[in-house]
Design a protein around this motif. Structure first.
Motif, PDB file in Angstrom:
ATOM      1  N   THR A   1       0.839  -1.195   0.000  1.00 53.18           N
ATOM      2  CA  THR A   1       0.000   0.000   0.000  1.00 53.18           C
ATOM      3  C   THR A   1       0.873   1.243   0.000  1.00 53.18           C
ATOM      4  O   THR A   1       1.743   1.395   0.856  1.00 53.18           O
ATOM      5  CB  THR A   1      -0.933   0.002   1.230  1.00 53.18           C
ATOM      6  N   LYS A   2       0.626   2.121  -0.973  1.00 61.10           N
ATOM      7  CA  LYS A   2       1.345   3.392  -1.007  1.00 61.10           C
ATOM      8  C   LYS A   2       0.725   4.354  -0.002  1.00 61.10           C
ATOM      9  O   LYS A   2       1.420   5.012   0.758  1.00 61.10           O
ATOM     10  CB  LYS A   2       1.309   3.979  -2.416  1.00 61.10           C
ATOM     11  N   TYR A   3      -0.603   4.435   0.002  1.00 64.50           N
ATOM     12  CA  TYR A   3      -1.296   5.174   1.061  1.00 64.50           C
ATOM     13  C   TYR A   3      -2.723   4.674   1.174  1.00 64.50           C
ATOM     14  O   TYR A   3      -3.264   4.080   0.248  1.00 64.50           O
ATOM     15  CB  TYR A   3      -1.260   6.696   0.830  1.00 64.50           C
ATOM     16  N   MET A   4      -3.317   4.893   2.349  1.00 63.22           N
ATOM     17  CA  MET A   4      -4.694   4.470   2.584  1.00 63.22           C
ATOM     18  C   MET A   4      -5.347   5.430   3.564  1.00 63.22           C
ATOM     19  O   MET A   4      -4.833   5.644   4.662  1.00 63.22           O
ATOM     20  CB  MET A   4      -4.716   3.053   3.153  1.00 63.22           C
ATOM     21  N   ASN A   5      -6.460   6.022   3.131  1.00 64.26           N
ATOM     22  CA  ASN A   5      -7.293   6.854   4.008  1.00 64.26           C
ATOM     23  C   ASN A   5      -8.623   6.131   4.124  1.00 64.26           C
ATOM     24  O   ASN A   5      -9.472   6.260   3.241  1.00 64.26           O
ATOM     25  CB  ASN A   5      -7.523   8.245   3.405  1.00 64.26           C
ATOM     26  N   PHE A   6      -8.765   5.355   5.207  1.00 66.48           N
ATOM     27  CA  PHE A   6      -9.993   4.576   5.367  1.00 66.48           C
ATOM     28  C   PHE A   6     -11.067   5.468   5.989  1.00 66.48           C
ATOM     29  O   PHE A   6     -11.243   5.548   7.196  1.00 66.48           O
ATOM     30  CB  PHE A   6      -9.752   3.329   6.223  1.00 66.48           C
ATOM     31  N   GLU A   7     -11.766   6.182   5.089  1.00 67.25           N
ATOM     32  CA  GLU A   7     -12.870   7.063   5.473  1.00 67.25           C
ATOM     33  C   GLU A   7     -13.726   7.229   4.231  1.00 67.25           C
ATOM     34  O   GLU A   7     -13.252   6.988   3.113  1.00 67.25           O
ATOM     35  CB  GLU A   7     -12.333   8.418   5.955  1.00 67.25           C
ATOM     36  N   GLU A   8     -14.992   7.634   4.428  1.00 62.68           N
ATOM     37  CA  GLU A   8     -15.842   7.858   3.258  1.00 62.68           C
ATOM     38  C   GLU A   8     -15.203   8.945   2.413  1.00 62.68           C
ATOM     39  O   GLU A   8     -14.809   9.988   2.933  1.00 62.68           O
ATOM     40  CB  GLU A   8     -17.263   8.228   3.696  1.00 62.68           C
ATOM     41  N   GLY A   9     -15.065   8.682   1.128  1.00 63.41           N
ATOM     42  CA  GLY A   9     -14.383   9.610   0.234  1.00 63.41           C
ATOM     43  C   GLY A   9     -12.871   9.402   0.218  1.00 63.41           C
ATOM     44  O   GLY A   9     -12.164  10.033  -0.546  1.00 63.41           O
ATOM     45  N   GLY A  10     -12.383   8.481   1.044  1.00 63.68           N
ATOM     46  CA  GLY A  10     -10.950   8.194   1.100  1.00 63.68           C
ATOM     47  C   GLY A  10     -10.558   7.158   0.064  1.00 63.68           C
ATOM     48  O   GLY A  10     -11.397   6.623  -0.669  1.00 63.68           O
ATOM     49  N   ARG A  11      -9.262   6.884   0.009  1.00 65.41           N
ATOM     50  CA  ARG A  11      -8.741   5.985  -1.018  1.00 65.41           C
ATOM     51  C   ARG A  11      -7.586   5.156  -0.481  1.00 65.41           C
ATOM     52  O   ARG A  11      -6.792   5.615   0.317  1.00 65.41           O
ATOM     53  CB  ARG A  11      -8.257   6.822  -2.200  1.00 65.41           C
ATOM     54  N   ARG A  12      -7.545   3.915  -0.987  1.00 66.55           N
ATOM     55  CA  ARG A  12      -6.355   3.072  -0.829  1.00 66.55           C
ATOM     56  C   ARG A  12      -5.730   2.942  -2.209  1.00 66.55           C
ATOM     57  O   ARG A  12      -6.400   2.577  -3.177  1.00 66.55           O
ATOM     58  CB  ARG A  12      -6.724   1.687  -0.298  1.00 66.55           C
ATOM     59  N   PHE A  13      -4.438   3.251  -2.289  1.00 66.74           N
ATOM     60  CA  PHE A  13      -3.690   3.123  -3.535  1.00 66.74           C
ATOM     61  C   PHE A  13      -2.581   2.116  -3.258  1.00 66.74           C
ATOM     62  O   PHE A  13      -1.763   2.315  -2.356  1.00 66.74           O
ATOM     63  CB  PHE A  13      -3.126   4.480  -3.958  1.00 66.74           C
ATOM     64  N   TYR A  14      -2.623   1.004  -3.985  1.00 71.13           N
ATOM     65  CA  TYR A  14      -1.691  -0.079  -3.663  1.00 71.13           C
ATOM     66  C   TYR A  14      -1.271  -0.838  -4.913  1.00 71.13           C
ATOM     67  O   TYR A  14      -1.901  -0.724  -5.968  1.00 71.13           O
ATOM     68  CB  TYR A  14      -2.345  -1.042  -2.652  1.00 71.13           C
ATOM     69  N   ALA A  15      -0.223  -1.616  -4.757  1.00 70.15           N
ATOM     70  CA  ALA A  15       0.263  -2.460  -5.848  1.00 70.15           C
ATOM     71  C   ALA A  15       0.268  -3.909  -5.399  1.00 70.15           C
ATOM     72  O   ALA A  15       0.504  -4.214  -4.234  1.00 70.15           O
ATOM     73  CB  ALA A  15       1.673  -2.055  -6.247  1.00 70.15           C
ATOM     74  N   MET A  16      -0.014  -4.783  -6.352  1.00 73.86           N
ATOM     75  CA  MET A  16       0.259  -6.206  -6.193  1.00 73.86           C
ATOM     76  C   MET A  16       1.657  -6.371  -6.787  1.00 73.86           C
ATOM     77  O   MET A  16       1.883  -6.045  -7.960  1.00 73.86           O
ATOM     78  CB  MET A  16      -0.731  -7.052  -6.990  1.00 73.86           C
ATOM     79  N   VAL A  17       2.580  -6.841  -5.968  1.00 72.81           N
ATOM     80  CA  VAL A  17       3.971  -6.961  -6.401  1.00 72.81           C
ATOM     81  C   VAL A  17       4.296  -8.435  -6.591  1.00 72.81           C
ATOM     82  O   VAL A  17       4.142  -9.242  -5.670  1.00 72.81           O
ATOM     83  CB  VAL A  17       4.929  -6.327  -5.362  1.00 72.81           C
ATOM     84  N   GLY A  18       4.724  -8.767  -7.800  1.00 80.91           N
ATOM     85  CA  GLY A  18       5.008 -10.161  -8.144  1.00 80.91           C
ATOM     86  C   GLY A  18       6.396 -10.585  -7.724  1.00 80.91           C
ATOM     87  O   GLY A  18       7.224  -9.762  -7.321  1.00 80.91           O
ATOM     88  N   PRO A  19       6.666 -11.875  -7.845  1.00 78.94           N
ATOM     89  CA  PRO A  19       7.957 -12.435  -7.425  1.00 78.94           C
ATOM     90  C   PRO A  19       9.145 -11.840  -8.181  1.00 78.94           C
ATOM     91  O   PRO A  19      10.247 -11.788  -7.651  1.00 78.94           O
ATOM     92  CB  PRO A  19       7.829 -13.933  -7.701  1.00 78.94           C
TER      93      PRO A  19
END
Length: 167
Positions: free
Chosen positions: A55-73
């Motif tokens: 996860t690059k960042y996560m704002n767990f609130e209404e209107g918030g966002r989680r921005f993340y990557a699935m990172v492979g081997p």
């Protein structure tokens, strides 16, 4: 109910372009809620192994966002966004997901979906009922062809192990 017979049900409803996943966990509701809503716990399980969630960042609130990557081997990164649209603490949250690039630009060629997650507990077993609604059948079918069922099943099994080891 035996702890070994925890419910896991994965259903595809093509009429409504929706995937329904019902999964029981041998853990109390606050613990399962945290596993789905706290970045440091999500990153331990929100990817089918050997992939990792970062996860690059996560704002767990209404209107918030989680921005993340699935990172492979091999270090390859597939970025995604979860935009939180509704949160009722410990019971329900909803988000819209989308594939993106590393600069958070949404990939309109890839399917996105609206997720609804309901949490309930009985006798120390927490049930998570998830519905994943796609705008159209083609998006649902593309998601399934990308291995969503196998990947999400493996991911939820990994979470079950994580939760039982942290009891």
């Amino acid at each position: 109910m035996s702890k070994n017979n925890l419910l896991f049900d994965f259903t595809v409803d093509k009429k409504t372009s929706t995937v329904f996943v019902n999964r029981e966990f041998d853990a109390d509701q606050p613990m399962v809620w945290d596993a789905f809503t706290k970045q440091e716990i999500l990153d331990q399980w929100w990817a089918p192994q050997p992939w990792k969630s970062k996860t690059k960042y996560m704002n767990f609130e209404e209107g918030g966002r989680r921005f993340y990557a699935m990172v492979g081997p091999e270090g390859e990164e597939h970025w995604s966004i979860q935009d939180f649209t509704s949160i009722s603490p410990k019971d329900n949250f909803q988000f819209k997901d989308a594939f993106a690039d590393k600069d958070e630009n949404i990939n309109e060629q890839m399917p996105s979906a609206k997720w609804n997650l309901d949490f309930s507990e009985a006798d120390g077993i927490t049930t998570v009922k998830i519905s994943i609604k796609h705008a159209k059948l083609e998006d649902l079918e593309m998601h399934i062809q990308m291995g969503f069922k196998e990947g999400f099943t493996a991911t939820l099994n990994h979470l079950a192990k994580l939760l039982s080891s942290s009891k």
